[in-house]
Design a protein around this motif. Structure first.
Motif, PDB file in Angstrom:
ATOM      1  N   PHE A  90       0.833  -1.205   0.000  1.00 36.26           N
ATOM      2  CA  PHE A  90       0.000   0.000   0.000  1.00 36.26           C
ATOM      3  C   PHE A  90       0.868   1.255   0.000  1.00 36.26           C
ATOM      4  N   GLY A  91       1.910   1.227   0.815  1.00 35.83           N
ATOM      5  CA  GLY A  91       2.742   2.408   0.989  1.00 35.83           C
ATOM      6  C   GLY A  91       3.706   2.679  -0.143  1.00 35.83           C
ATOM      7  N   SER A  92       3.897   1.723  -1.042  1.00 39.26           N
ATOM      8  CA  SER A  92       4.905   1.888  -2.089  1.00 39.26           C
ATOM      9  C   SER A  92       4.334   2.042  -3.490  1.00 39.26           C
ATOM     10  N   HIS A  93       3.012   2.062  -3.621  1.00 40.48           N
ATOM     11  CA  HIS A  93       2.409   2.197  -4.948  1.00 40.48           C
ATOM     12  C   HIS A  93       1.337   3.286  -4.940  1.00 40.48           C
ATOM     13  N   GLU A  94       1.488   4.248  -5.833  1.00 31.78           N
ATOM     14  CA  GLU A  94       0.572   5.388  -5.887  1.00 31.78           C
ATOM     15  C   GLU A  94      -0.870   4.974  -6.120  1.00 31.78           C
ATOM     16  N   GLU A  95      -1.071   3.941  -6.950  1.00 29.69           N
ATOM     17  CA  GLU A  95      -2.451   3.569  -7.279  1.00 29.69           C
ATOM     18  C   GLU A  95      -3.227   3.139  -6.034  1.00 29.69           C
ATOM     19  N   ALA A  96      -2.515   2.609  -5.018  1.00 25.32           N
ATOM     20  CA  ALA A  96      -3.188   2.207  -3.779  1.00 25.32           C
ATOM     21  C   ALA A  96      -3.773   3.422  -3.076  1.00 25.32           C
ATOM     22  N   VAL A  97      -3.079   4.565  -3.176  1.00 18.60           N
ATOM     23  CA  VAL A  97      -3.561   5.788  -2.533  1.00 18.60           C
ATOM     24  C   VAL A  97      -4.917   6.196  -3.111  1.00 18.60           C
ATOM     25  N   PHE A  98      -5.016   6.180  -4.432  1.00 14.06           N
ATOM     26  CA  PHE A  98      -6.259   6.634  -5.070  1.00 14.06           C
ATOM     27  C   PHE A  98      -7.372   5.593  -4.955  1.00 14.06           C
ATOM     28  N   ASP A  99      -6.994   4.309  -4.936  1.00 14.40           N
ATOM     29  CA  ASP A  99      -8.005   3.280  -4.670  1.00 14.40           C
ATOM     30  C   ASP A  99      -8.541   3.434  -3.250  1.00 14.40           C
ATOM     31  N   TYR A 100      -7.667   3.799  -2.323  1.00  9.31           N
ATOM     32  CA  TYR A 100      -8.062   4.007  -0.930  1.00  9.31           C
ATOM     33  C   TYR A 100      -9.053   5.167  -0.821  1.00  9.31           C
ATOM     34  N   ILE A 101      -8.763   6.261  -1.527  1.00 12.03           N
ATOM     35  CA  ILE A 101      -9.665   7.416  -1.482  1.00 12.03           C
ATOM     36  C   ILE A 101     -11.013   7.058  -2.107  1.00 12.03           C
ATOM     37  N   ASP A 102     -10.989   6.313  -3.219  1.00 11.21           N
ATOM     38  CA  ASP A 102     -12.249   5.873  -3.846  1.00 11.21           C
ATOM     39  C   ASP A 102     -13.066   5.017  -2.885  1.00 11.21           C
ATOM     40  N   PHE A 103     -12.369   4.121  -2.188  1.00 11.55           N
ATOM     41  CA  PHE A 103     -13.041   3.239  -1.225  1.00 11.55           C
ATOM     42  C   PHE A 103     -13.662   4.056  -0.099  1.00 11.55           C
ATOM     43  N   ARG A 104     -12.901   5.016   0.407  1.00 13.72           N
ATOM     44  CA  ARG A 104     -13.414   5.884   1.469  1.00 13.72           C
ATOM     45  C   ARG A 104     -14.624   6.672   0.993  1.00 13.72           C
ATOM     46  N   LEU A 167     -17.741  -0.013  10.936  1.00 16.48           N
ATOM     47  CA  LEU A 167     -16.967   0.689  11.953  1.00 16.48           C
ATOM     48  C   LEU A 167     -15.574   0.099  12.106  1.00 16.48           C
ATOM     49  N   HIS A 168     -15.489  -1.205  12.305  1.00 10.80           N
ATOM     50  CA  HIS A 168     -14.178  -1.825  12.536  1.00 10.80           C
ATOM     51  C   HIS A 168     -13.335  -1.851  11.271  1.00 10.80           C
ATOM     52  N   MET A 169     -13.959  -2.034  10.130  1.00  8.01           N
ATOM     53  CA  MET A 169     -13.221  -2.024   8.868  1.00  8.01           C
ATOM     54  C   MET A 169     -12.605  -0.650   8.627  1.00  8.01           C
ATOM     55  N   MET A 170     -13.406   0.404   8.833  1.00 12.52           N
ATOM     56  CA  MET A 170     -12.898   1.743   8.570  1.00 12.52           C
ATOM     57  C   MET A 170     -11.893   2.194   9.624  1.00 12.52           C
ATOM     58  N   ARG A 171     -12.068   1.739  10.862  1.00 13.44           N
ATOM     59  CA  ARG A 171     -11.059   2.069  11.881  1.00 13.44           C
ATOM     60  C   ARG A 171      -9.700   1.499  11.499  1.00 13.44           C
ATOM     61  N   PRO A 214     -29.826  13.169   4.387  1.00 13.64           N
ATOM     62  CA  PRO A 214     -28.954  12.080   3.908  1.00 13.64           C
ATOM     63  C   PRO A 214     -28.324  12.364   2.551  1.00 13.64           C
ATOM     64  N   LYS A 215     -29.106  12.891   1.605  1.00 14.65           N
ATOM     65  CA  LYS A 215     -28.594  13.148   0.255  1.00 14.65           C
ATOM     66  C   LYS A 215     -27.493  14.199   0.286  1.00 14.65           C
ATOM     67  N   ALA A 216     -27.711  15.285   1.025  1.00 10.73           N
ATOM     68  CA  ALA A 216     -26.708  16.355   1.110  1.00 10.73           C
ATOM     69  C   ALA A 216     -25.460  15.880   1.852  1.00 10.73           C
ATOM     70  N   ALA A 217     -25.653  15.042   2.870  1.00  9.65           N
ATOM     71  CA  ALA A 217     -24.508  14.530   3.633  1.00  9.65           C
ATOM     72  C   ALA A 217     -23.616  13.678   2.743  1.00  9.65           C
ATOM     73  N   ARG A 218     -24.231  12.809   1.958  1.00  9.42           N
ATOM     74  CA  ARG A 218     -23.452  11.954   1.048  1.00  9.42           C
ATOM     75  C   ARG A 218     -22.746  12.797  -0.007  1.00  9.42           C
ATOM     76  N   ALA A 219     -23.452  13.767  -0.590  1.00 12.08           N
ATOM     77  CA  ALA A 219     -22.856  14.622  -1.615  1.00 12.08           C
ATOM     78  C   ALA A 219     -21.674  15.412  -1.059  1.00 12.08           C
ATOM     79  N   ALA A 220     -21.787  15.880   0.194  1.00 13.88           N
ATOM     80  CA  ALA A 220     -20.708  16.661   0.812  1.00 13.88           C
ATOM     81  C   ALA A 220     -19.476  15.799   1.054  1.00 13.88           C
ATOM     82  N   ILE A 221     -19.689  14.559   1.479  1.00 14.80           N
ATOM     83  CA  ILE A 221     -18.565  13.624   1.673  1.00 14.80           C
ATOM     84  C   ILE A 221     -17.870  13.357   0.340  1.00 14.80           C
TER      85      ILE A 221
END
Length: 255
Positions: A90-104, A167-171, A214-221
Motif C-alpha cells: 500500500f505504501g509503495s504504490h501510488e495507485e493504492a492511494v487513489f483506490d483508498y480514497i475511492d473506497f473511502r 466501523l471496525h473495517m474503517m477504523r 442524507p442526500k446532502a450529507a453523502r454529496a458533501a462527503i
C-alpha cells in the motif's frame, strides 16, 4: 419436543458478553486500559473471582491483554486487518492511494447517509463537537492537531452510522492513514488555501448531518474526497516536476 431446560447464566459469562458488545460496538477501543479489578467488580456488581474468570476467558479469546504492572487492556485487534506485506505494498504504490480514497468515498458516503437517518441526537452532537474542535485548531494554525481531528471527525460519522462491520473495517483503514501509509495528511494541512477549503468542506458535511439530510450529507462527503484526490494528484505532479527541475539545475551547474 424441541424444548430444553433453562439454565441460569453464570455471572462471569454475563460480564464476558457485556465486554464483547462494548468492543464490538467500538465503545471500548483497541489499546484502551480497563478500570481496576476493584472498580470493574463494583460496576458489574459481581465478585472479583467472577470478574477474573471473565477476564481470563476474554484473554484466551484474544480480546483482552494483560500488561505487567500496568493492567488489563483491550487487545490491538485492528492490527491484524492487513498483513505487514500488504501494508508495505500500500505504501509503495501510488495507485493504492487513489483506490483508498475511492473506497473511502463510497463507504463514507454511505456512512454519512446512514448517520443522517439513523444517528441519535447524541451521535450528531459528538460529530458537531469534533468539528468545533477542528475549527479551534484551524484558528490556532496547528496542522498536526487539525489533521488528527480530521480523522476523528470522519470516524465519528462512521460510528453514528451504527454498522459495526463498517466501523471496525474503517477504523483499521484509518490506522494506516494515521501511520502515513497512504498519504501524509499533515502535508495537506500545511497549505493555507487547502486548509481553509478542507475546513469549509467539513462544515458542509456537518451542516448536512445536523439537518438530517442524507442526500446532502453523502454529496458533501463525495465532494470532499474528490477534492482530496485532486489535491494529492496535484501534489504528486508538483513533486515530479520539482525532481525534473533539480536534474536540469544540476546539469546546468555541471557545465
Amino acid at each position: 419436543m424441541p424444548f430444553e431446560k433453562i439454565h441460569p447464566e453464570k455471572l462471569s459469562h454475563s460480564v464476558v458478553k457485556q465486554i464483547e458488545l462494548l468492543i464490538l460496538r467500538g465503545i471500548l477501543r483497541p489499546g484502551e486500559r480497563l478500570p481496576s479489578e476493584r472498580e470493574l467488580s463494583e460496576r458489574f456488581g459481581v465478585s472479583r473471582p467472577s470478574l477474573r474468570e471473565a477476564v481470563s476467558e476474554l484473554q484466551e479469546a484474544g480480546l483482552l491483554v494483560a500488561r505487567a504492572n500496568s493492567g488489563i487492556y483491550v487487545a490491538e485487534v485492528l492490527g491484524s486487518a492487513f498483513s505487514p506485506a500488504l501494508t508495505r505494498l500500500f505504501g509503495s504504490h501510488e495507485e493504492a492511494v487513489f483506490d483508498y480514497i475511492d473506497f473511502r468515498r463510497d463507504m463514507e458516503g454511505l456512512a454519512a447517509e446512514r448517520a443522517a437517518r439513523l444517528g441519535s441526537d447524541t451521535d450528531l452532537a459528538v460529530v458537531d463537537s469534533v468539528f468545533q474542535r477542528m475549527e479551534a485548531a484551524h484558528k490556532k494554525r496547528d496542522p498536526s492537531n487539525e489533521a488528527q481531528l480530521d480523522a476523528d471527525f470522519h470516524l465519528a460519522i462512521i460510528e453514528a452510522s451504527h454498522n459495526v462491520v463498517m466501523l471496525h473495517m474503517m477504523r483499521s483503514m484509518y490506522e494506516l492513514l494515521r501511520e502515513g501509509v497512504f498519504y501524509n495528511r499533515q502535508v495537506m494541512f500545511r497549505q493555507r488555501t487547502t486548509r481553509q477549503n478542507l475546513l469549509d468542506q467539513h462544515r458542509k458535511i456537518n451542516d448536512a448531518l445536523q439537518a438530517r439530510d442524507p442526500k446532502a450529507a453523502r454529496a458533501a462527503i463525495e465532494a470532499h474526497l474528490n477534492f482530496v484526490s485532486q489535491s494529492l494528484t496535484d501534489q504528486l505532479k508538483a513533486e515530479k516536476h520539482e525532481a525534473i527541475a533539480r536534474q536540469r539545475l544540476a546539469h546546468e551547474s555541471g557545465r
